[in-house]
Write a protein that holds these residues in place. Structure first.
Motif, PDB file in Angstrom:
ATOM      1  N   ALA A  55       0.767  -1.172   0.272  1.00  0.00           N
ATOM      2  CA  ALA A  55       0.012   0.148   0.039  1.00  0.00           C
ATOM      3  C   ALA A  55       0.930   1.252   0.047  1.00  0.00           C
ATOM      4  O   ALA A  55       0.547   2.322  -0.832  1.00  0.00           O
ATOM      5  N   ILE A  56       1.992   1.276   0.691  1.00  0.00           N
ATOM      6  CA  ILE A  56       3.133   2.193   0.817  1.00  0.00           C
ATOM      7  C   ILE A  56       3.332   2.732  -0.808  1.00  0.00           C
ATOM      8  O   ILE A  56       3.729   3.670  -1.263  1.00  0.00           O
ATOM      9  N   ILE A  57       3.899   1.531  -1.547  1.00  0.00           N
ATOM     10  CA  ILE A  57       4.150   1.621  -2.686  1.00  0.00           C
ATOM     11  C   ILE A  57       3.180   2.243  -3.736  1.00  0.00           C
ATOM     12  O   ILE A  57       3.353   3.038  -4.432  1.00  0.00           O
ATOM     13  N   TYR A  58       1.933   1.648  -3.562  1.00  0.00           N
ATOM     14  CA  TYR A  58       0.925   2.181  -4.450  1.00  0.00           C
ATOM     15  C   TYR A  58       0.544   3.787  -4.055  1.00  0.00           C
ATOM     16  O   TYR A  58       0.333   4.591  -4.911  1.00  0.00           O
ATOM     17  N   GLY A  59       0.609   4.055  -2.835  1.00  0.00           N
ATOM     18  CA  GLY A  59       0.699   5.361  -2.523  1.00  0.00           C
ATOM     19  C   GLY A  59       1.735   6.277  -2.923  1.00  0.00           C
ATOM     20  O   GLY A  59       1.268   7.433  -3.528  1.00  0.00           O
ATOM     21  N   SER A  60       2.906   5.827  -2.783  1.00  0.00           N
ATOM     22  CA  SER A  60       4.032   6.609  -3.378  1.00  0.00           C
ATOM     23  C   SER A  60       3.888   6.819  -5.109  1.00  0.00           C
ATOM     24  O   SER A  60       4.226   7.820  -5.652  1.00  0.00           O
ATOM     25  N   ALA A  61       3.520   5.688  -5.875  1.00  0.00           N
ATOM     26  CA  ALA A  61       3.243   5.852  -7.301  1.00  0.00           C
ATOM     27  C   ALA A  61       2.174   6.878  -7.429  1.00  0.00           C
ATOM     28  O   ALA A  61       2.549   7.751  -8.271  1.00  0.00           O
ATOM     29  N   MET A  62       1.011   6.673  -6.981  1.00  0.00           N
ATOM     30  CA  MET A  62       0.228   7.813  -7.157  1.00  0.00           C
ATOM     31  C   MET A  62       0.719   9.280  -6.859  1.00  0.00           C
ATOM     32  O   MET A  62       0.404  10.094  -7.619  1.00  0.00           O
ATOM     33  N   ALA A  63       1.477   9.253  -5.864  1.00  0.00           N
ATOM     34  CA  ALA A  63       2.021  10.821  -5.535  1.00  0.00           C
ATOM     35  C   ALA A  63       2.986  11.097  -6.725  1.00  0.00           C
ATOM     36  O   ALA A  63       3.180  12.385  -7.024  1.00  0.00           O
ATOM     37  N   SER A  64       3.741  10.095  -7.163  1.00  0.00           N
ATOM     38  CA  SER A  64       4.840  10.719  -8.175  1.00  0.00           C
ATOM     39  C   SER A  64       3.873  11.108  -9.253  1.00  0.00           C
ATOM     40  O   SER A  64       4.495  11.925 -10.288  1.00  0.00           O
ATOM     41  N   PHE A  65       2.718  10.597  -9.636  1.00  0.00           N
ATOM     42  CA  PHE A  65       1.894  11.289 -10.894  1.00  0.00           C
ATOM     43  C   PHE A  65       1.510  12.646 -10.588  1.00  0.00           C
ATOM     44  O   PHE A  65       1.614  13.501 -11.318  1.00  0.00           O
ATOM     45  N   CYS A  66       1.024  13.002  -9.332  1.00  0.00           N
ATOM     46  CA  CYS A  66       0.401  14.210  -8.878  1.00  0.00           C
ATOM     47  C   CYS A  66       1.491  15.350  -9.039  1.00  0.00           C
ATOM     48  O   CYS A  66       1.180  16.235  -9.643  1.00  0.00           O
ATOM     49  N   VAL A  67       2.761  15.063  -8.945  1.00  0.00           N
ATOM     50  CA  VAL A  67       3.581  16.210  -8.908  1.00  0.00           C
ATOM     51  C   VAL A  67       3.974  16.655 -10.524  1.00  0.00           C
ATOM     52  O   VAL A  67       4.643  17.530 -10.583  1.00  0.00           O
ATOM     53  N   GLU A  68       3.385  15.865 -11.280  1.00  0.00           N
ATOM     54  CA  GLU A  68       3.775  15.847 -12.811  1.00  0.00           C
ATOM     55  C   GLU A  68       3.044  17.051 -13.440  1.00  0.00           C
ATOM     56  O   GLU A  68       3.685  17.624 -14.650  1.00  0.00           O
ATOM     57  N   LYS A  69       2.156  17.425 -12.864  1.00  0.00           N
ATOM     58  CA  LYS A  69       1.387  18.541 -13.325  1.00  0.00           C
ATOM     59  C   LYS A  69       0.648  19.574 -12.279  1.00  0.00           C
ATOM     60  O   LYS A  69       0.904  19.011 -11.012  1.00  0.00           O
ATOM     61  N   PHE A  70       0.094  20.522 -12.524  1.00  0.00           N
ATOM     62  CA  PHE A  70      -0.396  21.666 -11.710  1.00  0.00           C
ATOM     63  C   PHE A  70      -1.517  20.874 -10.785  1.00  0.00           C
ATOM     64  O   PHE A  70      -2.529  20.157 -11.704  1.00  0.00           O
ATOM     65  N   GLY A  71      -1.857  20.980  -9.780  1.00  0.00           N
ATOM     66  CA  GLY A  71      -3.015  20.145  -9.139  1.00  0.00           C
ATOM     67  C   GLY A  71      -3.353  19.003  -9.319  1.00  0.00           C
ATOM     68  O   GLY A  71      -2.221  18.232  -9.199  1.00  0.00           O
TER      69      GLY A  71
END
Length: 306
Positions: free
Chosen positions: A261-277
């Protein structure tokens, strides 16, 4: 399994070295529910907005399978608004403006159909509001995850510590863990927090990954090295959404699955920072998510020859 998220749905105005935005959709619960939507089909929201919040933004949440029956729309009032400017290192920011508006008197009302939720994500709001949610649930969820921040540690410390007795997982960053415990060593800080109530502690370290403390075991998750971080707003909430979304999907609270779950959360966060909001996490595919998770696996995989 059913997931309930309580927190803020808001407007943000952002400025980073890559550009700036006018008002866009933001808020902890927005990022959490959007992120979790890729994992669990039963994704319920409790939040409050003003009548200035566009129906199109509500429709965006609905299109991702978010149940908005618990979204209050206050007539004659304005939605919570935050404006921030990030420094060149993208690790620090200045708050330009905050308008609490409807969040100043947020009273979380839990619809009857949400009462039997098995997983509860208490997004970052005042500890008194978060505790009120727990008290209003007829049945205690199987897992209660709490997110907090330095502001509440400073101005609502007693309320926060009272709440910690009733939660299973606390998510916070390294600075906040040290502030809460007064201990600079994160291993000792996590032990002190676990003594306050949560069985599991997740300490986020930004570009340096995250630490999971559960019983007598520790897991260190890496952060994915990215060429550019476009906008870190909401990354922590997106992480939390991926984390609890995976747990709600699998209904497995073993240490091994907490690590996943930590890895899936980290993966999702890595997408988030790629564009605004929240723009980047609005149109992901399952193949993209799995490919990003595979990158995390390769990043830390190794063999030992004796």
């Amino acid at each position: 399994m059913s997931l309930l998220t309580v927190g803020s749905v808001a407007f943000d105005a952002l400025e980073t070295p890559f550009g700036k935005t006018d008002k866009i959709i933001g808020g902890a619960a927005t990022y959490i529910t959007l992120s979790a939507s890729y994992f669990t089909p039963t994704n319920n929201l409790v939040a409050v907005v003003g009548d200035d919040f566009p129906q199109s933004m509500i429709d965006t949440l609905v299109s991702h399978g978010v149940n908005v029956d618990g979204l209050q729309i206050r007539q004659g009032e304005k939605t919570f608004f935050w404006s921030g400017k990030y420094h060149n290192d993208m690790n620090s920011r200045d708050t330009v403006e905050v308008q609490l508006n409807v969040m100043e008197n947020f009273d979380p009302i839990i619809p009857d159909q949400y009462q039997n939720c098995q997983y509860l994500m208490l997004g970052n709001t005042a500890p008194a509001i978060q505790h009120q949610v727990l008290k209003r649930l007829t049945n205690r969820p199987k897992l209660v995850v709490l997110d907090t921040m330095n502001l509440w540690i400073e101005i609502a410390n007693a309320d926060l510590k009272s709440l910690l007795k009733d939660v299973d997982v606390l998510v916070l960053n390294d600075e906040e863990a040290r502030q809460l415990t007064g201990d600079y060593a994160l291993v000792r800080a996590a032990a002190s927090i676990r003594a306050m109530g949560p069985k599991t502690v997740i300490i986020k370290k930004g570009e340096h990954g995250a630490l999971l403390f559960h019983e007598d075991r520790i897991f260190a998750a890496p952060a994915l090295p990215l060429e550019e971080v476009f906008d870190p707003t909401g990354a922590g909430d997106t992480f939390a959404g991926g984390f609890i979304g995976h747990l709600a999907k699998t209904d497995d609270l073993s240490f091994d699955n907490l690590k996943r779950a930590i890895i899936y959360g980290s993966a999702m966060a890595s997408f988030c920072v790629e564009k605004f909001g929240a723009e980047r996490i609005l149109n992901l595919t399952q193949d993209e998510i799995q490919a990003r998770v595979d990158q995390f696996v390769r990043l830390s995989a190794f063999s030992v020859e004796m």
